[in-house]
Design an enzyme around this catalytic site. Sequence first.
Site, PDB file in Angstrom:
ATOM      1  N   SER A   1      12.860   5.550   0.052  1.00 51.23           N
ATOM      2  CA  SER A   1      12.383   6.636   0.900  1.00 51.23           C
ATOM      3  C   SER A   1      13.488   7.660   1.057  1.00 51.23           C
ATOM      4  O   SER A   1      14.673   7.312   1.080  1.00 51.23           O
ATOM      5  CB  SER A   1      11.965   6.124   2.286  1.00 51.23           C
ATOM      6  OG  SER A   1      10.761   5.392   2.225  1.00 51.23           O
TER       7      SER A   1
ATOM      8  N   GLU B   1       0.836  -1.196   0.000  1.00 46.10           N
ATOM      9  CA  GLU B   1       0.000   0.000   0.000  1.00 46.10           C
ATOM     10  C   GLU B   1       0.871   1.246   0.000  1.00 46.10           C
ATOM     11  O   GLU B   1       1.534   1.560   0.978  1.00 46.10           O
ATOM     12  CB  GLU B   1      -0.914   0.001   1.228  1.00 46.10           C
ATOM     13  CG  GLU B   1      -1.863   1.186   1.291  1.00 46.10           C
ATOM     14  CD  GLU B   1      -2.916   1.161   0.191  1.00 46.10           C
ATOM     15  OE1 GLU B   1      -2.807   1.984  -0.735  1.00 46.10           O
ATOM     16  OE2 GLU B   1      -3.827   0.326   0.243  1.00 46.10           O
TER      17      GLU B   1
ATOM     18  N   SER C   1       7.842   5.136   5.888  1.00 52.66           N
ATOM     19  CA  SER C   1       7.750   6.568   5.564  1.00 52.66           C
ATOM     20  C   SER C   1       8.547   7.463   6.509  1.00 52.66           C
ATOM     21  O   SER C   1       9.697   7.168   6.787  1.00 52.66           O
ATOM     22  CB  SER C   1       6.294   7.012   5.407  1.00 52.66           C
ATOM     23  OG  SER C   1       5.699   6.310   4.323  1.00 52.66           O
TER      24      SER C   1
ATOM     25  N   HIS D   1       8.581   8.998  -1.142  1.00 52.03           N
ATOM     26  CA  HIS D   1       8.429   7.556  -0.917  1.00 52.03           C
ATOM     27  C   HIS D   1       7.953   6.896  -2.206  1.00 52.03           C
ATOM     28  O   HIS D   1       7.070   7.412  -2.891  1.00 52.03           O
ATOM     29  CB  HIS D   1       7.450   7.292   0.224  1.00 52.03           C
ATOM     30  CG  HIS D   1       7.866   7.961   1.499  1.00 52.03           C
ATOM     31  ND1 HIS D   1       8.862   7.477   2.296  1.00 52.03           N
ATOM     32  CD2 HIS D   1       7.445   9.117   2.073  1.00 52.03           C
ATOM     33  CE1 HIS D   1       9.041   8.290   3.316  1.00 52.03           C
ATOM     34  NE2 HIS D   1       8.187   9.294   3.198  1.00 52.03           N
TER      35      HIS D   1
ATOM     36  N   GLU E   1      -0.026   7.195   1.635  1.00 47.86           N
ATOM     37  CA  GLU E   1       0.254   7.327   3.056  1.00 47.86           C
ATOM     38  C   GLU E   1      -0.890   7.990   3.807  1.00 47.86           C
ATOM     39  O   GLU E   1      -1.707   8.701   3.242  1.00 47.86           O
ATOM     40  CB  GLU E   1       1.528   8.175   3.270  1.00 47.86           C
ATOM     41  CG  GLU E   1       2.769   7.621   2.616  1.00 47.86           C
ATOM     42  CD  GLU E   1       3.057   8.274   1.281  1.00 47.86           C
ATOM     43  OE1 GLU E   1       4.201   8.204   0.838  1.00 47.86           O
ATOM     44  OE2 GLU E   1       2.104   8.855   0.689  1.00 47.86           O
TER      45      GLU E   1
ATOM     46  N   CYS F   1       2.876   4.615   5.569  1.00 45.61           N
ATOM     47  CA  CYS F   1       2.216   3.916   4.463  1.00 45.61           C
ATOM     48  C   CYS F   1       1.890   2.485   4.866  1.00 45.61           C
ATOM     49  O   CYS F   1       1.971   2.113   6.037  1.00 45.61           O
ATOM     50  CB  CYS F   1       3.109   3.943   3.222  1.00 45.61           C
ATOM     51  SG  CYS F   1       4.707   3.133   3.453  1.00 45.61           S
TER      52      CYS F   1
END
Length: 765
Positions: free
Chosen positions: A623, A342, A404, A649, A345, A418
């Site tokens: 990141s 996923e 993140s 990210h 965020e 996230c």
Amino acid sequence: MSLSKIKHIVLVLSGKGGVGKSSVTTQLALSLSLAGHSVGVLDVDLTGPSMPRMFAIEDAKVTQAPGGWLPITVHEADPSSGLGSLRVMSLGFLLPGRGDAVVWRGPKKTAMVRQFLSDVFWDELDYLLIDTPPGTSDEHISLAETLLQKARPDQVAGAVVVTTPQGVATADVRKELNFCTKTGIRILGVVENMCGFVCPNCSECTNIFGSGGGEVMANDFNVKFLGRVPIDQQFIVLVETGKRPRYPEGTVINGQDISAAAKEAEAEEDRRDTAQLVQKYKDCSLAPIFKAITADVNIADTPSTSPNMTSADVTNSAAAEETHLTINHEVAADLDSTNAFEGPEKLLEVWFAPSAKTLPPGVKENGLKSVSPSVWEGMLDMVNCKVLSIVNSDHVDAYLLSESSMFVFPHKLILKTCGTTTLLLGLRRLLRIAAIDAGFPFHNVKTLEDERVAATPHRVFYSRKNFLFPDRQQGPHSSWKEEVKFLDELFENGSAYLVGRMNADHWYLYMTSPTTSTLTPPRTPSSSTGGSPTRSAKIPTGIVAPCLGSVDDNDDETLEILMMDLDQDLAKQWYLEDSDKSGEGHALGTMVSDKCGLSEVYPTSAYPEARIDSYLFTPCGFSANGVIPAPTKSSDDTASRAAHYFTVHVTPEPICSYASFETNVPSGQNGRQTSEVIDHVITIFRPGRFTVTLFQTKNKPATPNDGADVEGSQRSLVKQTVDRIDGYRRIDRIIHEFEDYDLVFRYYEREGWTGSKKAMVGEDF
């Protein structure tokens, strides 16, 4: 609260059974008591509770008080002899007999552990030692989770890990050390137990199980080695029969002849020896060893950063913004993003003052920045994030996380996570930390000692894009409806918005508004007693102490670019296998930042003091955090200037192709316009579709009350985000005018893009 009167909580752990955790716990407790500390022992080895037998109190009965249990007293404190009190709680006290089996499944074990941590009435304790079962099972997980929820951030001192020398033991105990790392439990040190056998006839020590395996393991994990403990039959006799230890003449331990005491004991019959267990233990050969171990642990000396972090300072010039990089090598080395999915965020921004220059009276110097990283890590554990590295600067600390980023300013905190992280579950802990550790005022409870204490925020903002896979989210993040419900139950004056089309990509926003009602004066740590709570259990927001006066702060500006369906040729650079990359994640991240052009979003030619901290994940993902100090207007302006940030990210896999860019660097600073930043970022990723949100405080003159040109102000804001981006078609443009903020939302698709036009909405509206 059961744990409220405890100063330090120490876990005794091991990944292997039969290594002597209970005997180590017993002797740690006796040694700490002999040193004058008040000690409690909690036995959570539910299927093998041995503490009642170790302390010769098997026949004791637990007293049920209103709301919980009273622990069993082994001995009371004796100030005249420097002896501290010792109390014990164990499931063994609740079983009918020593041989009764406990046949419980996981949920019942979990419930029992939680009950032990919440329903035992401990008196004032310097130390609570928790004896655990072997492995990393339900009890351990429940223990770690409950301590994170129930204990104060500074209470859990860490864990003493027990092993025996042989390889078959250390192989399992290494898993326990990894468990501590993943759950954020500080490792106080390693004890190598059963290292040798003391002959009862000649006092010679023979290494039956070998020697040195525990020390090698401790060195491999870069943790303290606390010492070796041999097998002493006289300690076993003491525990089993209560007889005082006796040794042959000439037995010397740590330079002390311990046979003299034994001769005195031989002068009288054992049945007439009515001394307490702790007094008899002083004559044991192991007592000096554990005295040294307890002195070497230095439990109260909690470091300001995690023990597995290393640091490096970077200063560009004498007048420059000083930055300090701290890398958590243990977390970074064990990080794998294989199961990440996923990308979008969750973004939380909590302000406790309008600016760093307007902190309320009583707040610690540097506000939130004064809080130790180890305290923030406790909150991040609740969110399911780990700290990879930290860039400390004079005005902001940038935390690069496994999921993140987090930015800590003196007056506000920004947390962006996230995946399936549970960001909102860390919010209460965040507010508690702001009150207890930073000293911000609170209104929701009477005293600082109340576990519900929460600092009163100035403003709270929570936002996110619609999820790609909403059905996989956990807790309150299962839907926007549940997130709003969670926030509304916590705060007063909150409002929720959906920006964009419900059946396409859109953006959610929750924000609180300043209150205009009169409340009781705020309470601070220095005035945290007395008074009455405010009108409701909810936390008010926007209350500014009268002495702060009116604050005019127009510099808050946040640009967020959320990109989906990245160009797959460009996305290859965020895979570890690209270009034969090898090395540490931070070093590779720096290389990728330079290669892709990210380091030129705010180029060093215009921003010479900018610092970028980046990380390339295994097998893919990226990141980065950037700290961008504001330019100085004069040589006297360095101390008062602000610092800004940006964060990036990337999840490049086709099934969850996503990248985000966020910054609060004001448009036009050092000549860099917002439109240029957007164009630069889009060129790096070339997404199939993306959204742009620009959230900015209003200019004070541009308000309806003074007849200023509000529409002109909005046109200026819209112009910053540019209408036209080469190669893209604008689908949506939405402008929201809030009381003190303006918001521009835009949605673009690449010309000729043939990807799916369907947004993965999947939420119940």
